[in-house]
Scaffold this active site. Structure first.
Site, PDB file in Angstrom:
ATOM      1  N   SER A 100     -37.527  46.253 -43.651  1.00 17.95           N
ATOM      2  CA  SER A 100     -37.326  47.670 -43.957  1.00 17.95           C
ATOM      3  C   SER A 100     -36.832  48.452 -42.746  1.00 17.95           C
ATOM      4  O   SER A 100     -36.423  49.605 -42.882  1.00 17.95           O
ATOM      5  CB  SER A 100     -38.643  48.287 -44.432  1.00 17.95           C
ATOM      6  OG  SER A 100     -39.613  48.206 -43.383  1.00 17.95           O
ATOM      7  N   THR A 102     -38.899  49.328 -40.452  1.00 14.27           N
ATOM      8  CA  THR A 102     -40.021  50.196 -40.096  1.00 14.27           C
ATOM      9  C   THR A 102     -40.248  50.219 -38.589  1.00 14.27           C
ATOM     10  O   THR A 102     -40.561  51.273 -38.012  1.00 14.27           O
ATOM     11  CB  THR A 102     -41.299  49.738 -40.818  1.00 14.27           C
ATOM     12  OG1 THR A 102     -41.095  49.849 -42.228  1.00 14.27           O
ATOM     13  CG2 THR A 102     -42.501  50.570 -40.409  1.00 14.27           C
ATOM     14  N   HIS A 125     -47.126  64.453 -32.804  1.00  7.39           N
ATOM     15  CA  HIS A 125     -47.527  63.164 -33.366  1.00  7.39           C
ATOM     16  C   HIS A 125     -46.318  62.434 -33.962  1.00  7.39           C
ATOM     17  O   HIS A 125     -45.510  63.042 -34.675  1.00  7.39           O
ATOM     18  CB  HIS A 125     -48.592  63.369 -34.445  1.00  7.39           C
ATOM     19  CG  HIS A 125     -49.329  62.124 -34.797  1.00  7.39           C
ATOM     20  ND1 HIS A 125     -48.832  61.184 -35.671  1.00  7.39           N
ATOM     21  CD2 HIS A 125     -50.537  61.651 -34.371  1.00  7.39           C
ATOM     22  CE1 HIS A 125     -49.695  60.187 -35.786  1.00  7.39           C
ATOM     23  NE2 HIS A 125     -50.740  60.447 -34.998  1.00  7.39           N
ATOM     24  N   ASP A 128     -47.163  62.344 -38.045  1.00  5.93           N
ATOM     25  CA  ASP A 128     -47.415  63.628 -38.682  1.00  5.93           C
ATOM     26  C   ASP A 128     -46.291  64.639 -38.456  1.00  5.93           C
ATOM     27  O   ASP A 128     -46.052  65.492 -39.323  1.00  5.93           O
ATOM     28  CB  ASP A 128     -48.732  64.227 -38.181  1.00  5.93           C
ATOM     29  CG  ASP A 128     -49.939  63.379 -38.571  1.00  5.93           C
ATOM     30  OD1 ASP A 128     -49.806  62.588 -39.535  1.00  5.93           O
ATOM     31  OD2 ASP A 128     -50.994  63.495 -37.914  1.00  5.93           O
ATOM     32  N   SER A 135     -40.068  58.393 -44.938  1.00 11.31           N
ATOM     33  CA  SER A 135     -40.579  57.022 -44.929  1.00 11.31           C
ATOM     34  C   SER A 135     -39.513  56.161 -44.259  1.00 11.31           C
ATOM     35  O   SER A 135     -38.322  56.494 -44.310  1.00 11.31           O
ATOM     36  CB  SER A 135     -40.819  56.534 -46.365  1.00 11.31           C
ATOM     37  OG  SER A 135     -40.950  55.126 -46.411  1.00 11.31           O
ATOM     38  N   SER A 136     -39.926  55.069 -43.653  1.00 14.39           N
ATOM     39  CA  SER A 136     -38.922  54.124 -43.148  1.00 14.39           C
ATOM     40  C   SER A 136     -37.978  53.710 -44.269  1.00 14.39           C
ATOM     41  O   SER A 136     -36.800  53.419 -44.030  1.00 14.39           O
ATOM     42  CB  SER A 136     -39.600  52.882 -42.572  1.00 14.39           C
ATOM     43  OG  SER A 136     -40.441  53.223 -41.502  1.00 14.39           O
ATOM     44  N   ASN A 137     -38.510  53.699 -45.502  1.00 10.10           N
ATOM     45  CA  ASN A 137     -37.729  53.203 -46.634  1.00 10.10           C
ATOM     46  C   ASN A 137     -36.569  54.103 -47.019  1.00 10.10           C
ATOM     47  O   ASN A 137     -35.645  53.651 -47.702  1.00 10.10           O
ATOM     48  CB  ASN A 137     -38.641  52.997 -47.844  1.00 10.10           C
ATOM     49  CG  ASN A 137     -39.698  51.954 -47.591  1.00 10.10           C
ATOM     50  OD1 ASN A 137     -39.711  51.312 -46.545  1.00 10.10           O
ATOM     51  ND2 ASN A 137     -40.599  51.773 -48.544  1.00 10.10           N
ATOM     52  N   THR A 183       9.578  31.670 -46.770  1.00  9.38           N
ATOM     53  CA  THR A 183       8.529  31.486 -47.763  1.00  9.38           C
ATOM     54  C   THR A 183       8.106  30.029 -47.702  1.00  9.38           C
ATOM     55  O   THR A 183       8.954  29.141 -47.523  1.00  9.38           O
ATOM     56  CB  THR A 183       9.024  31.844 -49.181  1.00  9.38           C
ATOM     57  OG1 THR A 183      10.149  31.028 -49.515  1.00  9.38           O
ATOM     58  CG2 THR A 183       9.422  33.312 -49.267  1.00  9.38           C
ATOM     59  N   HIS A 184       6.816  29.754 -47.815  1.00  7.93           N
ATOM     60  CA  HIS A 184       6.276  28.392 -47.637  1.00  7.93           C
ATOM     61  C   HIS A 184       6.580  27.856 -46.237  1.00  7.93           C
ATOM     62  O   HIS A 184       6.683  26.644 -46.044  1.00  7.93           O
ATOM     63  CB  HIS A 184       6.836  27.423 -48.680  1.00  7.93           C
ATOM     64  CG  HIS A 184       6.589  27.831 -50.095  1.00  7.93           C
ATOM     65  ND1 HIS A 184       5.471  27.456 -50.794  1.00  7.93           N
ATOM     66  CD2 HIS A 184       7.326  28.606 -50.939  1.00  7.93           C
ATOM     67  CE1 HIS A 184       5.526  27.970 -52.030  1.00  7.93           C
ATOM     68  NE2 HIS A 184       6.637  28.677 -52.128  1.00  7.93           N
ATOM     69  N   SER A 315      -2.268  28.576 -19.099  1.00  6.63           N
ATOM     70  CA  SER A 315      -2.810  27.226 -18.975  1.00  6.63           C
ATOM     71  C   SER A 315      -3.332  26.993 -17.571  1.00  6.63           C
ATOM     72  O   SER A 315      -2.769  27.482 -16.587  1.00  6.63           O
ATOM     73  CB  SER A 315      -1.731  26.192 -19.302  1.00  6.63           C
ATOM     74  OG  SER A 315      -2.193  24.885 -19.046  1.00  6.63           O
ATOM     75  N   LYS A 321       3.239  28.520 -18.486  1.00  7.35           N
ATOM     76  CA  LYS A 321       2.941  28.659 -19.904  1.00  7.35           C
ATOM     77  C   LYS A 321       2.300  30.023 -20.163  1.00  7.35           C
ATOM     78  O   LYS A 321       1.375  30.424 -19.478  1.00  7.35           O
ATOM     79  CB  LYS A 321       2.003  27.543 -20.356  1.00  7.35           C
ATOM     80  CG  LYS A 321       1.854  27.409 -21.866  1.00  7.35           C
ATOM     81  CD  LYS A 321       1.079  26.124 -22.194  1.00  7.35           C
ATOM     82  CE  LYS A 321       1.059  25.841 -23.676  1.00  7.35           C
ATOM     83  NZ  LYS A 321       0.280  26.840 -24.419  1.00  7.35           N
ATOM     84  N   GLU A 328      -4.315  35.942 -30.915  1.00 14.02           N
ATOM     85  CA  GLU A 328      -5.421  34.987 -31.038  1.00 14.02           C
ATOM     86  C   GLU A 328      -6.763  35.717 -31.049  1.00 14.02           C
ATOM     87  O   GLU A 328      -7.663  35.386 -31.850  1.00 14.02           O
ATOM     88  CB  GLU A 328      -5.368  33.975 -29.890  1.00 14.02           C
ATOM     89  CG  GLU A 328      -4.218  32.988 -30.000  1.00 14.02           C
ATOM     90  CD  GLU A 328      -4.057  32.100 -28.784  1.00 14.02           C
ATOM     91  OE1 GLU A 328      -3.225  31.189 -28.828  1.00 14.02           O
ATOM     92  OE2 GLU A 328      -4.777  32.316 -27.775  1.00 14.02           O
TER      93      GLU A 328
END
Length: 463
Positions: A100, A102, A125, A128, A135-137, A183-184, A315, A321, A328
């Protein structure tokens, strides 16, 4: 720890030792000791969202007459320092914690209470006051949405716009450069380099549009649902006031209470949706990166249509190179984001009745994906696309010998005759125009007109 190194804190389970200089309290300390798993802590953007939500909650409680003005101001001032990142070292809890979140919610409550107490000279507090009406939820799902919305607005959408503008500029610069289509991975009819880049730009623009389409659901907030969605212990107007304050603070106008707080607590469907849009962007960027790698391949034995900026030696053993390091890196970002998406999908399945119990891992992966993609977009734009150069000689040599240009003649001479011409041209290493001159009755003027590569990029019938 020695006696001087710690102080004693108490919670509902008893007392325990907390480092003397820590701003957190007992519940955070228990989480630190319980979840020593990855060493990964919650992202900066998420901690910022926690601070903003606590700031808005205190403001809403004060407006509703539930919290004294002095305490509310103290909580708000402390919460804003958390949002600003002034105390990130005091948020040590592992990502892999209670599902959760919490522990992270109490971490924020304790740190903010500590700061506010010191500033005001009275006790504030953590439960409080700082966690009043919450709520944590509902806090943690709200923070998932708020942090992701801020990151998309401030980081990812501007990065996509930047990449789109760089692509637009480069497409305009190369609009008259005719090249061999593929293509391909095989030779196909010609197009311009500008047309190719315009296709990439459309991918980027569509990714931004998809994200904008999803944002209205991301700006729906769980706040006000408290424990199970019923809003127990919260004023009926609390969630709406929190949303208004968050909108004012962040400049994101769409923040509002979720239509169903029960859905907002129990599911992470919107996070899954956003992650899916990020996955599409990751796929698009990987496609663009790989096209750049192929076009840059060589310089002698590859396609060699473009030359990417030389950024570093390629390299440790082969002098001279130079590798396509930016594409990448972007492709690796794509792989990471797709992996994150799989994690988020599994986490999204993990809602049991009224609560999803993998919220921290959703937040971590979603925010990482947004940040990685934002950085990758700018890196690709500025260090690969903006300054690549075009090898016109290589492009023209391949274009002149492309047997697929025969496609432009088939409406005139027929498919079978065209295939015979293409095979002969390819086998003999000659141009289509030379072989067609021998095997058809077409004049040189007709062949020049029908086989003009630039004209072929415009579409339509040329006879």
């Amino acid at each position: 720890m020695s006696d001087k190194a710690y102080r004693i804190e108490h919670d509902s389970m008893g007392e325990l030792k907390v480092p003397r200089d820590a701003l957190w309290g007992a519940q955070t300390q228990r989480a630190v000791e319980n979840f020593q798993i990855s060493g990964l802590t919650m992202p900066r953007q998420f901690i910022a969202a926690l601070g903003l939500v606590k700031w808005a909650a205190a403001g809403a409680n004060a407006e509703l007459g539930l919290m004294k003005s002095e305490i509310a101001i103290g909580v708000q001032n402390a919460a804003l320092t958390v949002a600003a990142g002034d105390h990130d070292e005091h948020f040590p809890i592992d990502v892999f914690q209670t599902g959760s979140g919490t522990s992270s919610n109490m971490n924020a409550n304790e740190v903010i209470a500590h700061l506010a107490s010191d500033a005001l000279g009275i006790e504030v507090h953590p439960n409080d006051h700082v966690n009043m009406s919450q709520s944590s939820n509902d806090v943690i799902p709200t923070c998932v949405h708020v942090s992701a919305a801020i990151a998309i607005h401030s980081r990812l959408l501007p990065a996509l716009e930047h990449l789109s503008k760089v692509l637009e500029s480069k497409a305009d610069e190369t609009r008259d450069i005719v090249k061999t289509g593929r293509t391909h991975l095989m030779d196909a009819m010609p197009l311009t380099l500008g047309q190719e880049l315009a296709g990439w730009r459309s991918q980027v623009d569509n990714a931004a549009a998809r994200l904008r389409d999803s944002l209205p659901r991301l700006t729906e907030l769980a706040q006000g649902g408290t424990a199970v969605g019923t809003g127990i212990n919260a004023h009926p107007k609390f969630g709406a006031k929190v949303a208004v304050l968050l909108a004012e603070r962040t400049g994101i106008d769409g923040f509002r209470p979720a239509e169903s707080s029960f859905e907002a607590l129990s599911s992470q469907d919107t996070a899954v949706e956003i992650s899916g849009q990020l996955r599409v962007l990751a796929v698009s960027l990987t496609k663009i990166a790989n096209d750049l790698r192929w076009m840059n391949s060589g310089p002698l034995a590859g396609i060699g249509e473009i030359e990417l900026p030389a950024l570093q030696p390629g390299s440790s053993i082969m002098p001279g190179k130079i590798n396509p390091v930016i594409p990448e890196a972007v492709a690796m970002v794509g792989a990471q984001v797709i992996g994150n998406d799989a994690t988020i999908a599994i986490a999204g399945m993990s809602g049991n009745f009224q609560l999803n119990v993998m919220l921290p891992v959703v937040a971590y992966n979603l925010l990482q994906s947004i940040e990685l993609l934002a950085r990758a977009c700018r890196c690709l734009a500025d260090k690969a696309i903006a300054d690549f150069t075009v090898n016109i000689g290589n492009i023209n040599r391949a274009l002149d010998r492309n047997p697929i240009l025969i496609t432009a003649l088939t409406p005139v001479i027929g498919y079978d005759k065209g295939a015979a011409i293409a095979k002969k041209a390819y086998a003999e290493g000659r141009s289509i125009k030379d072989v067609a001159r021998e095997m058809t009755d077409l004049s040189d003027e007709e062949l020049d007109r029908l086989l003009d590569p630039a004209a072929l990029t415009e579409g339509g019938i040329k006879h």
